[in-house]
Design a protein around this motif. Structure first.
Motif, PDB file in Angstrom:
ATOM      1  N   THR A 154     -14.492   9.036   9.287  1.00  0.00           N
ATOM      2  CA  THR A 154     -15.960   8.599   7.670  1.00  0.00           C
ATOM      3  C   THR A 154     -14.475   8.740   6.555  1.00  0.00           C
ATOM      4  O   THR A 154     -15.000   8.269   5.657  1.00  0.00           O
ATOM      5  CB  THR A 154     -16.537  10.157   7.198  1.00  0.00           C
ATOM      6  N   SER A 155     -13.287   9.300   7.117  1.00  0.00           N
ATOM      7  CA  SER A 155     -11.991   9.103   6.465  1.00  0.00           C
ATOM      8  C   SER A 155     -12.645   9.640   4.807  1.00  0.00           C
ATOM      9  O   SER A 155     -12.242   9.523   3.717  1.00  0.00           O
ATOM     10  CB  SER A 155     -11.272   7.863   5.116  1.00  0.00           C
ATOM     11  N   LYS A 326      -4.050  -2.006  -0.341  1.00  0.00           N
ATOM     12  CA  LYS A 326      -5.528  -2.104  -0.269  1.00  0.00           C
ATOM     13  C   LYS A 326      -5.949  -3.743  -0.129  1.00  0.00           C
ATOM     14  O   LYS A 326      -6.666  -4.543   0.958  1.00  0.00           O
ATOM     15  CB  LYS A 326      -6.101  -1.548  -0.559  1.00  0.00           C
ATOM     16  N   SER A 327      -5.651  -4.209  -0.915  1.00  0.00           N
ATOM     17  CA  SER A 327      -6.092  -6.453  -1.391  1.00  0.00           C
ATOM     18  C   SER A 327      -5.545  -7.037   0.036  1.00  0.00           C
ATOM     19  O   SER A 327      -6.286  -7.743   0.374  1.00  0.00           O
ATOM     20  CB  SER A 327      -5.709  -5.792  -3.072  1.00  0.00           C
ATOM     21  N   GLU A 330      -7.227  -6.004   2.972  1.00  0.00           N
ATOM     22  CA  GLU A 330      -8.815  -6.880   2.313  1.00  0.00           C
ATOM     23  C   GLU A 330      -8.916  -7.821   3.153  1.00  0.00           C
ATOM     24  O   GLU A 330      -9.797  -8.420   4.036  1.00  0.00           O
ATOM     25  CB  GLU A 330      -9.012  -6.132   1.485  1.00  0.00           C
ATOM     26  N   LYS A 335     -13.636  -7.652   8.036  1.00  0.00           N
ATOM     27  CA  LYS A 335     -14.535  -6.698   8.985  1.00  0.00           C
ATOM     28  C   LYS A 335     -14.073  -4.773   7.929  1.00  0.00           C
ATOM     29  O   LYS A 335     -15.268  -3.829   9.049  1.00  0.00           O
ATOM     30  CB  LYS A 335     -15.155  -6.578  10.000  1.00  0.00           C
ATOM     31  N   LEU A 336     -13.032  -4.678   7.669  1.00  0.00           N
ATOM     32  CA  LEU A 336     -12.104  -3.068   8.113  1.00  0.00           C
ATOM     33  C   LEU A 336     -12.549  -2.516   6.555  1.00  0.00           C
ATOM     34  O   LEU A 336     -12.154  -3.566   5.957  1.00  0.00           O
ATOM     35  CB  LEU A 336     -10.897  -3.086   8.362  1.00  0.00           C
ATOM     36  N   ASN A 337     -12.875  -0.926   6.271  1.00  0.00           N
ATOM     37  CA  ASN A 337     -13.209  -0.603   4.717  1.00  0.00           C
ATOM     38  C   ASN A 337     -11.243  -0.094   4.928  1.00  0.00           C
ATOM     39  O   ASN A 337     -11.278   0.344   5.668  1.00  0.00           O
ATOM     40  CB  ASN A 337     -14.269  -0.174   5.298  1.00  0.00           C
ATOM     41  N   PHE A 338     -10.430  -0.446   4.010  1.00  0.00           N
ATOM     42  CA  PHE A 338      -9.987  -0.027   3.428  1.00  0.00           C
ATOM     43  C   PHE A 338      -9.570   1.234   1.691  1.00  0.00           C
ATOM     44  O   PHE A 338      -9.154   1.879   1.067  1.00  0.00           O
ATOM     45  CB  PHE A 338      -8.774  -1.029   3.090  1.00  0.00           C
ATOM     46  N   ASP A 339     -11.165   1.746   1.715  1.00  0.00           N
ATOM     47  CA  ASP A 339     -11.394   1.791   0.701  1.00  0.00           C
ATOM     48  C   ASP A 339     -10.706   3.807   0.516  1.00  0.00           C
ATOM     49  O   ASP A 339     -10.689   3.921  -1.394  1.00  0.00           O
ATOM     50  CB  ASP A 339     -12.932   2.714   0.534  1.00  0.00           C
ATOM     51  N   TYR A 340     -10.470   3.858   1.178  1.00  0.00           N
ATOM     52  CA  TYR A 340      -9.730   5.563   1.632  1.00  0.00           C
ATOM     53  C   TYR A 340      -8.605   5.208   0.814  1.00  0.00           C
ATOM     54  O   TYR A 340      -7.597   6.244   0.147  1.00  0.00           O
ATOM     55  CB  TYR A 340      -9.810   5.696   3.159  1.00  0.00           C
ATOM     56  N   ARG A 343      -8.731   6.190  -2.637  1.00  0.00           N
ATOM     57  CA  ARG A 343      -9.465   7.151  -2.487  1.00  0.00           C
ATOM     58  C   ARG A 343      -8.330   8.222  -2.890  1.00  0.00           C
ATOM     59  O   ARG A 343      -8.867   9.410  -3.349  1.00  0.00           O
ATOM     60  CB  ARG A 343     -10.883   7.789  -2.089  1.00  0.00           C
TER      61      ARG A 343
END
Ligand code: LMR
Length: 398
Positions: A154-155, A326-327, A330, A335-340, A343
């Motif tokens: 879940t990072s 990140k951008s 994305e 489809k993948l989440n790079f918010d980590y 953060r």
């Protein structure tokens, strides 16, 4: 006679540097070791350090042995930065500080001290942690275990598990903590979470050992020291190892410090004496050049201000690189989440790539990160960030 000596497999971080330098790939990118490179990929010499070097060079002075604890101005620099100039514990002489050979030297002297004076104590490090934490404490014959910290799936932090774990530890067990810019994950505790951790530490009578190597790269100099200062306010006994390698860009000078916060001035004097004795038995005294640089920059008001703004410049450039990476990722892999990536704090991003994916990045693209998937974001710049993002996207697609 020496045939029974084991081969050394090499260090997972330093060995990667050798591999990187040997790689003929013209596009190679070094995101392994925790070193800050600037926007053109150079390791900077900070302007404040240049001024200090000029002062040291003119006139060229004799080089006597330093005291075992290092230069008084180096020790004061560590104390003011970590605890805040006005800290009551400093006014009351309750903090024993020695200058050390980098952060590793501080950890080594601290671990030797703990082994000698708290022989029953085990040391618990975060899972994961900087690999040398384990090596240094185990190398001092201290039993090393790990506490839950980071959830790869879940990072995010395993905060509740961490607290449950601390609640079962024994009196005087050592917990090694990263006050800011956690290495390798970049995931830090919030101030409220620190408060909870320190309450448990107090209640269980554990010994916190805080290793701070990236002060100024997280939020700011004071916020990054929140956990340290809060522990002192709570009258906890505390070990702090600090490094100036990154925030003064003085890697090879090996400048750091070890501080032990004690309940009274008398105890601090005893501890200070034993730290000196430990140093004498290992290397006698620290080298002088880097110590003088630290002393000059940190204790001169104007140079200190200049230094802080130079550190914040490095911090901000890393943050910008996080946003760019990140951008691009994305856009490539919606489809993948790079918010980590944004953060996480400090130099590192824990990407969650598998060892195979890390290996593929290296062999196919010349992009080097540590096999546990740690990327040094400070190695990114405008010229290589697209290349790295594309390489990561290729590997993640496969
Ligand atoms: C790192 O974590 O990459 C740095 O602290 C350098 C080192 O000594 O491992």
């Amino acid at each position: 006679m020496f045939k029974r000596i084991d081969y050394y497999a090499g260090d997972p971080i330093l060995g990667l540097m050798d591999k990187f330098f040997a790689d003929p790939n013209p596009n190679k990118v070094n995101l392994g070791i925790g070193i800050y490179y600037d926007e053109v990929g150079e390791m900077p010499v900070l302007d404040c350090v240049k001024v200090a070097e000029q002062r040291i060079a003119d006139p060229i002075a004799p080089r006597p042995y330093l005291p075992m604890a290092g230069l008084p101005g180096h020790r004061k620099a560590c104390q003011d930065l970590l605890f805040g100039k006005e800290a009551q514990a400093l006014q009351e002489n309750c903090i024993a500080t020695i200058a050390t050979i980098g952060g590793s030297g501080a950890l080594k002297v601290g671990a030797e001290f703990i082994h000698e004076w708290f022989p029953q104590s085990k040391c618990y490090v975060s899972d994961p942690t900087w690999s040398n934490h384990i090596a240094i404490f185990a190398g001092c014959d201290i039993e090393v275990g790990s506490y839950p910290y980071y959830d790869n799936a879940t990072s995010s932090l395993k905060f509740d598990e961490m607290i449950d774990f601390f609640e079962k530890l024994n009196k005087y067990d050592v917990v090694l903590l990263h006050p800011c810019c956690h290495n390798p994950t970049g995931m830090d505790l919030t101030q409220a979470q620190w408060d909870t951790v320190l309450d448990v530490i107090k209640q269980r009578e554990l010994i916190p050992f805080m290793d701070i190597a990236y002060q100024g790269f997280g939020q700011d100099m004071d916020s990054d020291a929140y956990a340290i200062r809060k522990a002192v306010d709570m009258n906890l006994p505390l070990f702090v190892s600090n490094s100036f390698s990154k925030n003064l860009s003085l890697y090879g000078e090996r400048v750091g410090g070890l501080s032990v916060v004690c309940p009274s001035a008398d105890e601090a004097e005893r501890v200070f004496g034993q730290l000196n004795f430990t140093v004498r038995r290992i290397y006698t005294s620290p080298p002088s050049h880097g110590g003088h640089v630290v002393d000059i920059v940190m204790n001169d008001e104007l140079l200190n201000q200049q230094w802080v703004s130079e550190v914040y410049g490095m911090r901000d450039r890393i943050k910008t690189m996080r946003l760019t990476l990140k951008s691009v990722l994305e856009t490539k892999l919606p489809k993948l989440n790079f918010d980590y990536i944004t953060r996480q704090n400090g130099m590192f991003s824990f990407t969650g790539l598998t060892p195979q994916q890390v290996e593929q990045l290296q062999s196919e693209f010349g992009v080097y990160m540590v096999s546990n998937s740690r990327m040094c974001v400070a190695g990114l710049n405008d010229s290589n960030v697209d290349y790295v993002a594309n390489a990561m996207a290729e590997v993640l697609k496969a």
